[in-house]
Design a protein around this motif. Structure first.
Motif, PDB file in Angstrom:
ATOM      1  N   SER A   1     -17.719  -8.012  -4.135  1.00  0.00           N
ATOM      2  CA  SER A   1     -17.734  -6.584  -4.436  1.00  0.00           C
ATOM      3  C   SER A   1     -17.611  -5.739  -3.167  1.00  0.00           C
ATOM      4  O   SER A   1     -16.889  -4.740  -3.145  1.00  0.00           O
ATOM      5  N   ARG A   2     -18.256  -6.158  -2.104  1.00  0.00           N
ATOM      6  CA  ARG A   2     -18.133  -5.420  -0.835  1.00  0.00           C
ATOM      7  C   ARG A   2     -16.753  -5.602  -0.221  1.00  0.00           C
ATOM      8  O   ARG A   2     -16.179  -4.678   0.347  1.00  0.00           O
ATOM      9  N   PHE A   3     -16.202  -6.821  -0.317  1.00  0.00           N
ATOM     10  CA  PHE A   3     -14.847  -7.088   0.159  1.00  0.00           C
ATOM     11  C   PHE A   3     -13.845  -6.229  -0.605  1.00  0.00           C
ATOM     12  O   PHE A   3     -12.921  -5.656  -0.023  1.00  0.00           O
ATOM     13  N   ALA A   4     -14.038  -6.127  -1.919  1.00  0.00           N
ATOM     14  CA  ALA A   4     -13.144  -5.300  -2.741  1.00  0.00           C
ATOM     15  C   ALA A   4     -13.212  -3.838  -2.315  1.00  0.00           C
ATOM     16  O   ALA A   4     -12.178  -3.177  -2.188  1.00  0.00           O
ATOM     17  N   ALA A   5     -14.412  -3.341  -2.071  1.00  0.00           N
ATOM     18  CA  ALA A   5     -14.556  -1.942  -1.635  1.00  0.00           C
ATOM     19  C   ALA A   5     -13.881  -1.720  -0.280  1.00  0.00           C
ATOM     20  O   ALA A   5     -13.160  -0.732  -0.087  1.00  0.00           O
ATOM     21  N   ALA A   6     -14.094  -2.631   0.652  1.00  0.00           N
ATOM     22  CA  ALA A   6     -13.451  -2.518   1.969  1.00  0.00           C
ATOM     23  C   ALA A   6     -11.938  -2.601   1.824  1.00  0.00           C
ATOM     24  O   ALA A   6     -11.193  -1.863   2.492  1.00  0.00           O
ATOM     25  N   SER A   7     -11.480  -3.480   0.954  1.00  0.00           N
ATOM     26  CA  SER A   7     -10.042  -3.640   0.733  1.00  0.00           C
ATOM     27  C   SER A   7      -9.432  -2.386   0.127  1.00  0.00           C
ATOM     28  O   SER A   7      -8.318  -1.996   0.489  1.00  0.00           O
ATOM     29  N   VAL A   8     -10.152  -1.758  -0.785  1.00  0.00           N
ATOM     30  CA  VAL A   8      -9.648  -0.520  -1.386  1.00  0.00           C
ATOM     31  C   VAL A   8      -9.482   0.554  -0.317  1.00  0.00           C
ATOM     32  O   VAL A   8      -8.447   1.218  -0.241  1.00  0.00           O
ATOM     33  N   ILE A   9     -10.479   0.717   0.530  1.00  0.00           N
ATOM     34  CA  ILE A   9     -10.402   1.725   1.591  1.00  0.00           C
ATOM     35  C   ILE A   9      -9.237   1.435   2.528  1.00  0.00           C
ATOM     36  O   ILE A   9      -8.406   2.311   2.803  1.00  0.00           O
ATOM     37  N   ALA A  10      -9.148   0.205   3.020  1.00  0.00           N
ATOM     38  CA  ALA A  10      -8.063  -0.161   3.938  1.00  0.00           C
ATOM     39  C   ALA A  10      -6.705  -0.066   3.253  1.00  0.00           C
ATOM     40  O   ALA A  10      -5.729   0.375   3.857  1.00  0.00           O
ATOM     41  N   THR A  11      -6.649  -0.440   1.975  1.00  0.00           N
ATOM     42  CA  THR A  11      -5.390  -0.395   1.238  1.00  0.00           C
ATOM     43  C   THR A  11      -4.922   1.033   1.026  1.00  0.00           C
ATOM     44  O   THR A  11      -3.734   1.328   1.207  1.00  0.00           O
ATOM     45  N   VAL A  12      -5.821   1.913   0.658  1.00  0.00           N
ATOM     46  CA  VAL A  12      -5.434   3.321   0.470  1.00  0.00           C
ATOM     47  C   VAL A  12      -4.858   3.878   1.764  1.00  0.00           C
ATOM     48  O   VAL A  12      -3.802   4.518   1.767  1.00  0.00           O
ATOM     49  N   ILE A  13      -5.529   3.606   2.868  1.00  0.00           N
ATOM     50  CA  ILE A  13      -5.041   4.096   4.165  1.00  0.00           C
ATOM     51  C   ILE A  13      -3.663   3.514   4.466  1.00  0.00           C
ATOM     52  O   ILE A  13      -2.718   4.247   4.777  1.00  0.00           O
ATOM     53  N   SER A  14      -3.527   2.198   4.374  1.00  0.00           N
ATOM     54  CA  SER A  14      -2.257   1.580   4.743  1.00  0.00           C
ATOM     55  C   SER A  14      -1.131   1.935   3.762  1.00  0.00           C
ATOM     56  O   SER A  14       0.002   2.142   4.182  1.00  0.00           O
ATOM     57  N   GLN A  15      -1.455   2.040   2.483  1.00  0.00           N
ATOM     58  CA  GLN A  15      -0.421   2.389   1.508  1.00  0.00           C
ATOM     59  C   GLN A  15       0.096   3.807   1.736  1.00  0.00           C
ATOM     60  O   GLN A  15       1.302   4.057   1.649  1.00  0.00           O
ATOM     61  N   LEU A  16      -0.808   4.730   2.037  1.00  0.00           N
ATOM     62  CA  LEU A  16      -0.373   6.104   2.323  1.00  0.00           C
ATOM     63  C   LEU A  16       0.504   6.168   3.566  1.00  0.00           C
ATOM     64  O   LEU A  16       1.543   6.833   3.572  1.00  0.00           O
ATOM     65  N   VAL A  17       0.104   5.446   4.599  1.00  0.00           N
ATOM     66  CA  VAL A  17       0.905   5.424   5.825  1.00  0.00           C
ATOM     67  C   VAL A  17       2.272   4.804   5.548  1.00  0.00           C
ATOM     68  O   VAL A  17       3.302   5.331   5.993  1.00  0.00           O
ATOM     69  N   PHE A  18       2.300   3.701   4.798  1.00  0.00           N
ATOM     70  CA  PHE A  18       3.583   3.080   4.471  1.00  0.00           C
ATOM     71  C   PHE A  18       4.465   4.032   3.675  1.00  0.00           C
ATOM     72  O   PHE A  18       5.633   4.230   4.008  1.00  0.00           O
ATOM     73  N   LEU A  19       3.905   4.603   2.626  1.00  0.00           N
ATOM     74  CA  LEU A  19       4.678   5.471   1.739  1.00  0.00           C
ATOM     75  C   LEU A  19       5.233   6.678   2.482  1.00  0.00           C
ATOM     76  O   LEU A  19       6.416   7.012   2.347  1.00  0.00           O
ATOM     77  N   VAL A  20       4.411   7.305   3.295  1.00  0.00           N
ATOM     78  CA  VAL A  20       4.871   8.479   4.053  1.00  0.00           C
ATOM     79  C   VAL A  20       5.926   8.081   5.080  1.00  0.00           C
ATOM     80  O   VAL A  20       6.994   8.704   5.164  1.00  0.00           O
ATOM     81  N   SER A  21       5.659   7.044   5.859  1.00  0.00           N
ATOM     82  CA  SER A  21       6.614   6.683   6.906  1.00  0.00           C
ATOM     83  C   SER A  21       7.926   6.166   6.319  1.00  0.00           C
ATOM     84  O   SER A  21       9.003   6.517   6.810  1.00  0.00           O
ATOM     85  N   TYR A  22       7.879   5.376   5.245  1.00  0.00           N
ATOM     86  CA  TYR A  22       9.117   4.904   4.626  1.00  0.00           C
ATOM     87  C   TYR A  22       9.875   6.054   3.973  1.00  0.00           C
ATOM     88  O   TYR A  22      11.105   6.140   4.078  1.00  0.00           O
ATOM     89  N   SER A  23       9.148   6.947   3.311  1.00  0.00           N
ATOM     90  CA  SER A  23       9.787   8.110   2.682  1.00  0.00           C
ATOM     91  C   SER A  23      10.477   9.004   3.700  1.00  0.00           C
ATOM     92  O   SER A  23      11.482   9.646   3.393  1.00  0.00           O
ATOM     93  N   LEU A  24       9.936   9.041   4.909  1.00  0.00           N
ATOM     94  CA  LEU A  24      10.526   9.868   5.966  1.00  0.00           C
ATOM     95  C   LEU A  24      11.670   9.157   6.692  1.00  0.00           C
ATOM     96  O   LEU A  24      12.222   9.705   7.643  1.00  0.00           O
ATOM     97  N   GLY A  25      12.010   7.948   6.263  1.00  0.00           N
ATOM     98  CA  GLY A  25      13.180   7.280   6.806  1.00  0.00           C
ATOM     99  C   GLY A  25      12.925   6.082   7.703  1.00  0.00           C
ATOM    100  O   GLY A  25      13.873   5.506   8.236  1.00  0.00           O
ATOM    101  N   SER A  26      11.677   5.685   7.888  1.00  0.00           N
ATOM    102  CA  SER A  26      11.405   4.500   8.712  1.00  0.00           C
ATOM    103  C   SER A  26      11.932   3.248   8.019  1.00  0.00           C
ATOM    104  O   SER A  26      11.947   3.159   6.792  1.00  0.00           O
ATOM    105  N   ALA A  27      12.333   2.276   8.802  1.00  0.00           N
ATOM    106  CA  ALA A  27      12.710   0.976   8.251  1.00  0.00           C
ATOM    107  C   ALA A  27      11.467   0.330   7.643  1.00  0.00           C
ATOM    108  O   ALA A  27      10.343   0.577   8.112  1.00  0.00           O
ATOM    109  N   PRO A  28      11.626  -0.492   6.617  1.00  0.00           N
ATOM    110  CA  PRO A  28      10.465  -1.109   5.981  1.00  0.00           C
ATOM    111  C   PRO A  28       9.582  -1.892   6.956  1.00  0.00           C
ATOM    112  O   PRO A  28       8.356  -1.859   6.840  1.00  0.00           O
ATOM    113  N   ILE A  29      10.202  -2.570   7.891  1.00  0.00           N
ATOM    114  CA  ILE A  29       9.409  -3.358   8.839  1.00  0.00           C
ATOM    115  C   ILE A  29       8.581  -2.442   9.731  1.00  0.00           C
ATOM    116  O   ILE A  29       7.392  -2.692   9.966  1.00  0.00           O
TER     117      ILE A  29
END
Length: 154
Positions: free
Chosen positions: A18-46
């Motif tokens: 349960s604690r791992f899931a909570a930590a994963s949710v926090i880290a995932t939200v951060i990384s997913q937002l960064v990915f989505l914004v940077s890819y949407s702005l034209g960055s290569a997927p890598i």
């Protein structure tokens, strides 16, 4: 007595999960937002994957080290190295999935950027969903072991 031990063991894993899931949710939200914004702005997927990984890895390590009760200063270097190997491996798989998805998305939807973004982001996010259980086991059995070893020594 064995039933008591299995109940204690189950309780420990439920607490960790349960604690791992909570930590994963926090880290995932951060990384997913960064990915989505940077890819949407034209960055290569890598490149978007690397940025997203950097944004999520630090809070993920800190929160999970707290979850497992890291082994103190003496164990920190080893925990960082083992965590880094697993985390970078997951990011590489996500980068390959996102890159492959981009090739597919641009060929199938050459003039539909929102569809391309959705497909590539889905591949990126799907990798992390698929790796959730694998990472939990690896963190428990390989990364954050010093605390458990200290308990056995008592």
């Amino acid at each position: 007595m064995p039933q008591r031990m299995s109940g204690v063991r189950f309780g420990r894993y439920w607490h960790l999960l349960s604690r791992f899931a909570a930590a994963s949710v926090i880290a995932t939200v951060i990384s997913q937002l960064v990915f989505l914004v940077s890819y949407s702005l034209g960055s290569a997927p890598i490149f978007a994957t690397v940025l997203a990984w950097l944004a999520g890895a630090i809070p993920n390590f800190v929160l999970n080290r707290r979850t497992w009760g890291g082994g103190g200063r003496s164990a920190l270097r080893g925990e960082i190295i083992r965590f880094g190997v697993i985390s970078i491996g997951t990011a590489l798989v996500a980068a390959l999935a996102a890159h492959g998805a981009e090739i597919l998305a641009t060929s199938q939807f050459p003039h539909n950027r929102p569809a391309q973004i959705a497909i590539v982001w889905g591949a990126f996010a799907g990798t992390y969903v698929a790796m959730f259980a694998v990472k939990f086991v690896l963190f428990d059995k390989i990364v954050f072991t010093a605390h458990r070893q200290q308990q056995r020594a008592r």
